[in-house]
Design a protein around this motif. Sequence first.
Motif, PDB file in Angstrom:
ATOM      1  N   GLY A 139       0.805  -1.214   0.000  1.00 14.78           N
ATOM      2  CA  GLY A 139       0.000   0.000   0.000  1.00 14.78           C
ATOM      3  C   GLY A 139       0.834   1.259   0.000  1.00 14.78           C
ATOM      4  N   MET A 140       1.916   1.267   0.783  1.00 13.90           N
ATOM      5  CA  MET A 140       2.810   2.428   0.823  1.00 13.90           C
ATOM      6  C   MET A 140       3.492   2.642  -0.522  1.00 13.90           C
ATOM      7  SD  MET A 140       4.490   1.731   4.590  1.00 13.90           S
ATOM      8  CE  MET A 140       5.618   3.128   4.566  1.00 13.90           C
ATOM      9  N   VAL A 141       3.912   1.545  -1.147  1.00 12.81           N
ATOM     10  CA  VAL A 141       4.578   1.649  -2.447  1.00 12.81           C
ATOM     11  C   VAL A 141       3.610   2.156  -3.507  1.00 12.81           C
ATOM     12  CG1 VAL A 141       5.679   0.323  -4.290  1.00 12.81           C
ATOM     13  CG2 VAL A 141       6.329  -0.068  -1.901  1.00 12.81           C
TER      14      VAL A 141
ATOM     15  N   HIS B 193       4.121   5.582  -5.621  1.00 11.82           N
ATOM     16  CA  HIS B 193       4.131   5.591  -7.086  1.00 11.82           C
ATOM     17  C   HIS B 193       3.087   6.568  -7.618  1.00 11.82           C
ATOM     18  CE1 HIS B 193       4.484   4.148 -11.186  1.00 11.82           C
ATOM     19  NE2 HIS B 193       3.174   4.010 -11.219  1.00 11.82           N
ATOM     20  N   GLU B 194       1.900   6.554  -7.025  1.00 11.21           N
ATOM     21  CA  GLU B 194       0.832   7.451  -7.469  1.00 11.21           C
ATOM     22  C   GLU B 194       1.224   8.910  -7.278  1.00 11.21           C
ATOM     23  OE1 GLU B 194      -3.663   8.731  -6.016  1.00 11.21           O
ATOM     24  OE2 GLU B 194      -2.899   6.740  -5.504  1.00 11.21           O
ATOM     25  N   PHE B 195       1.791   9.225  -6.107  1.00 14.31           N
ATOM     26  CA  PHE B 195       2.121  10.618  -5.817  1.00 14.31           C
ATOM     27  C   PHE B 195       3.273  11.107  -6.687  1.00 14.31           C
ATOM     28  CE2 PHE B 195       4.003  14.119  -3.451  1.00 14.31           C
ATOM     29  CZ  PHE B 195       2.884  14.880  -3.167  1.00 14.31           C
ATOM     30  N   LEU B 196       4.330  10.315  -6.801  1.00 14.34           N
ATOM     31  CA  LEU B 196       5.479  10.730  -7.606  1.00 14.34           C
ATOM     32  C   LEU B 196       5.125  10.826  -9.084  1.00 14.34           C
ATOM     33  CD1 LEU B 196       8.338   8.706  -5.891  1.00 14.34           C
ATOM     34  CD2 LEU B 196       7.788  11.125  -5.601  1.00 14.34           C
TER      35      LEU B 196
ATOM     36  N   MET C 109       2.388   7.288   1.833  1.00 15.34           N
ATOM     37  CA  MET C 109       3.639   6.788   1.271  1.00 15.34           C
ATOM     38  C   MET C 109       4.815   6.908   2.230  1.00 15.34           C
ATOM     39  SD  MET C 109       4.746   9.753  -1.452  1.00 15.34           S
ATOM     40  CE  MET C 109       6.075  10.901  -1.057  1.00 15.34           C
ATOM     41  N   GLY C 110       4.651   7.652   3.329  1.00 19.48           N
ATOM     42  CA  GLY C 110       5.767   7.905   4.227  1.00 19.48           C
ATOM     43  C   GLY C 110       5.682   7.132   5.524  1.00 19.48           C
TER      44      GLY C 110
END
Length: 273
Positions: free
Chosen positions: A55-57, A61-64, A236-237
């Motif tokens: 989920g974090m990955v 990926h979505e944010f970057l 993500m963090g």
Amino acid sequence: MLHEVVALLRCPVCHKPLSRDNGVLRCSARHSFDIARHGYVSLLAGKPRSGDTAGMVAARHEFLAGGHFRWLANLLAERASPGTAGVIVDAGAGTGYYLAAVLDRLPGLGIALDSSGYALRRAARAHPRIGAIRADLWRRLPIADRAATLLLNVFAPRNAAEFHRILSPAGALLTVTPTGQHLAELVAPLGLLSVAADKPSRLEGALGEWFRTEHAAEHRVTLRLDRPQVTALAGMGPSAWHIDPDRLAARIAALPEPVEVTAGCQLTVWRPR
């Protein structure tokens, strides 16, 4: 591009060179490591510390992919001068986003090190010149002595002694660490982890024995984010390990839209002592 970096890798058990034998990496002492079908290889000796979850990955990926940290990727690529091209190691590479940006500017090979197999699935595909390696940054890194000409460490743990060992004496280490302003507008409303006020001195304390500072500068950018983008950013963090998802969703729903968020970091260029 895993096959291109095998000569630079070392067995995590006995530290001997590795060679590729079909779908396996093997050393002369017969320690072997399977290459995952996703394109990365796990070079772990023992159980690693927890890596980012699926989920974090996905959130990262979505944010970057939305380009919100493209400014930071560009800064790293600008600081990675042509004289440091060769072998670029990203320690704590995550999805390979920043390493790929540097490789777009420089020739040479990239090695993405991370403890999360979920992240390395993406890193292995982030650029055609990346070899993705699962490793624990807190232990001996599975990289040959002085193999790297450039070492990246972006919002990731730092192992100063190992960074010094794998970096060429003429090479450079680029670190990116958050400043106290980073995501400040979201810390209280969402209950995110805050950045310690003594972060700069702790960074110098961690690396100063092995490296000297060549350049350091703080950078700050204001992001305008909608609620789904804030959700991805929070997810993500490291705060994702500590916040209940339902509680976080309710707090995000109460935010104005768009919300202005400060992204603040210090980019430091270090040279080996």
